[in-house]
Scaffold this active site. Structure first.
Site, mmCIF file in Angstrom:
data_model
loop_
_atom_site.group_PDB
_atom_site.id
_atom_site.type_symbol
_atom_site.label_atom_id
_atom_site.label_comp_id
_atom_site.label_asym_id
_atom_site.label_seq_id
_atom_site.Cartn_x
_atom_site.Cartn_y
_atom_site.Cartn_z
ATOM 1 N N HIS A 145 -11.093 39.190 -7.662
ATOM 2 C CA HIS A 145 -11.363 38.677 -6.505
ATOM 3 C C HIS A 145 -12.197 39.359 -5.431
ATOM 4 C CE1 HIS A 145 -7.881 35.623 -6.734
ATOM 5 N NE2 HIS A 145 -7.531 36.652 -7.123
ATOM 6 N N CYS A 156 -9.693 34.249 -11.412
ATOM 7 C CA CYS A 156 -8.252 34.572 -11.541
ATOM 8 C C CYS A 156 -7.567 33.538 -12.262
ATOM 9 C CB CYS A 156 -7.645 34.838 -10.278
ATOM 10 S SG CYS A 156 -6.085 35.719 -10.314
#
Length: 533
Positions: free
Chosen positions: A448, A341
């Site tokens: 994630h 991310c």
């Protein structure tokens, strides 16, 4: 109200301060009652955390209530955490209401009219869960005795009164001063609030319980409230909510690096979703350490750049600390590097925020390790994703074509140079797209939970050992799902042994012969469940 409804049992866990163990104890009670066949839900009105999760419907919520939902055997939903605050700077946070980001708000502005505005969302979510479940385990935040915040309270005693829920007050006895913190808290709350506190739990106790008994007797005599449990200090792998837990990350038993892989994670000032690495920490042949200073970086087997709540500020931190230059050098020396991310965004040539979506900075040069650029947009991308692995080089070669699952929480859009090959082909809400990028031994993804994919994680660790010229000493471990279930059951057993559950049941209004079927659920639809703002 439906005539077949009897009542919903409630229990609220409040603390004398932050980090006393409220979240984990709430998870324990969720698992205990789930094991007994009840339909259980967690609830926390307002959560301040950098660890968040995306629900199946695309809503964002605090990770702690996700863990509690898993302990309760139910699907996480945003009603369990209607208000989420994600710190984005020294004095401000991004505010998420019922799963949707409302932008950044200063602390001064939030603790006033803005916070009062959120109360209807709290009550709607709370009563919706009370209607739909047989037992609701409610968690408070910080301390109910913080007099400077009480006028706008939406998470502690105001919730207890709204739900008419008995409260267990938890104190961390490992810190010292636990007796004073209990007495002081009871002195500072209002009389009607004090009346809601029906029991006291001392948590994180080390030592001989007989030596503590005089203190327990004193507390009961001084306050008139029973001590319903003394929970020993324990190390059970339950995902942590706060970055405070990272201060204990090095407490894993020391093992020679000849027997463990050295995985270094950069601890950004605004690190988020560090629970991404719990799956690696669970592996016996892995040592995960968090690095904030150049002198501690060394030359690990794997370097990870984690997620960030303020990517540009954390990227500037890398440049100013010297870590950025060293990371570039390690990458040139073929040390494997994985960005997740925000960490993925930093690995590109630049990160741009022309609309100041995340910070006052407009553009910061990236590390230049991956051939891409990132630009922020106001709309946050929050989805659960599932797809297949496209990459076929290095460790990906052992799992090409395998299924991969995870979730995405980001406001940036990364554009890679032409001719590059992505890592994954993902699908979310019927839309198919690619994600991730590889350049040499550097890999980046928005996904994630990537290391929770057991086959991918195993392939990575085997590859890292092969790079050392060794065969992985541990060929296989339990799946992450199995480890999680085992941890929940172990936690429930520990709390059963440490807490007077019959007394807790009586506090909740559950008789000795009460069965799950005796708590009839209210089945009328909750009109506010999917409210969009």
């Amino acid at each position: 109200m439906s005539s077949n409804r009897k009542f919903t049992a409630k229990l609220m866990i409040q603390g004398t301060s932050s980090s006393v163990g409220k979240s984990v104890l709430a998870a324990a009670f969720c698992r205990i009652f789930y094991q007994e066949g009840y339909k259980v839900s967690p609830f926390k009105a307002q959560n301040m955390a950098l660890n968040s999760f995306v629900t199946a419907s695309g809503g964002e919520m605090g990770r702690a209530q996700v863990v509690q939902a898993q302990a309760a055997g139910v699907e996480p939903e945003v009603r369990m955490n209607p208000i989420l605050l994600k710190p984005s700077g020294p004095t401000g946070s991004q505010v998420v209401i019922m799963g949707k980001s409302q932008g950044n708000v200063t602390a001064l502005r939030y603790h006033g009219e803005y916070q009062r505005m959120t109360w209807p969302f709290v009550t709607e979510a709370l009563h919706g869960l009370l209607n739909d479940h047989e037992i609701v385990i409610i968690e408070g935040a910080g301390s109910p005795a913080e007099v400077n915040l009480k006028s706008n309270d939406i998470v502690n005693m105001r919730v207890a009164l709204e739900a008419n829920s008995p409260v267990l007050l938890v104190a961390d006895i490992d810190r010292g001063g636990a007796l004073a913190s209990v007495v002081g808290t009871l002195e500072l709350v209002e009389p009607e609030e004090r009346a809601m506190i029906k029991g006291i739990i001392f948590n994180k106790f080390r030592g001989e319980i007989k030596l503590l008994q005089p203190a327990l007797d004193f507390i009961e005599e001084r306050t008139g409230i029973p001590v319903v449990g003394v929970v020993p200090y324990f190390k059970i792998r339950i995902p942590d909510e706060d970055s405070v837990a990272l201060n204990e990350a090095d407490e894993k038993p020391s093992v020679s690096l000849a027997e463990q892989l050295d995985i270094a994670v950069i601890r950004f000032p605004y690190i988020s979703n560090f629970t991404d690495f719990d799956a690696l920490q669970d592996e016996p042949d892995v040592a995960v350490r968090y690095v904030t200073e150049l002198s501690n970086l060394g030359k690990p087997d794997l370097l990870i750049l984690p997620g960030s709540k303020n990517t540009l500020a954390d990227l500037r931190f890398l440049h100013e600390s010297g870590l950025g230059t060293q990371i570039q050098m390690l990458s040139e020396e073929k040390v494997p590097l994985i960005g997740v991310c925000g960490g993925y965004q930093m690995m590109g040539r630049s990160v741009k925020d022309p609309l100041h979506t995340e910070s006052e900075l407009e553009e910061v040069l990236g590390l230049g390790i991956l051939p891409m650029v990132t630009e922020f947009y106001p709309q946050k991308h929050t989805v659960q994703s599932k797809g297949t692995i496209l990459a076929d080089r290095d460790f990906f070669g052992a799992c090409t074509g395998d299924t991969v699952v995870g979730y995405e929480i980001h406001m940036g859009r990364s554009t890679m140079d032409e001719g590059q090959t992505p890592l994954f082909n993902l699908t979310s809400n019927g839309v198919t797209y690619t994600d991730g990028l590889q350049a040499g031994n550097a890999y980046g993804t928005y996904l994630h939970g990537i290391f929770d994919n057991d086959r991918l994680r195993t392939a990575l660790l085997m590859w890292l050992w092969e790079r050392r010229g060794q065969r992985r000493p541990v060929e296989a471990t339990l799946s992450q799902a199995a480890l999680r279930e085992s941890a929940f059951n172990e936690l429930a057993d520990l709390v059963r042994q440490s807490v007077d559950l019959e007394r807790v049941r009586a506090i909740m209004g559950l008789g000795a012969d009460t069965k799950p079927s005796d708590l009839a659920s209210f089945n009328e639809p909750n009109e506010g469940k999917d409210r969009v703002i």
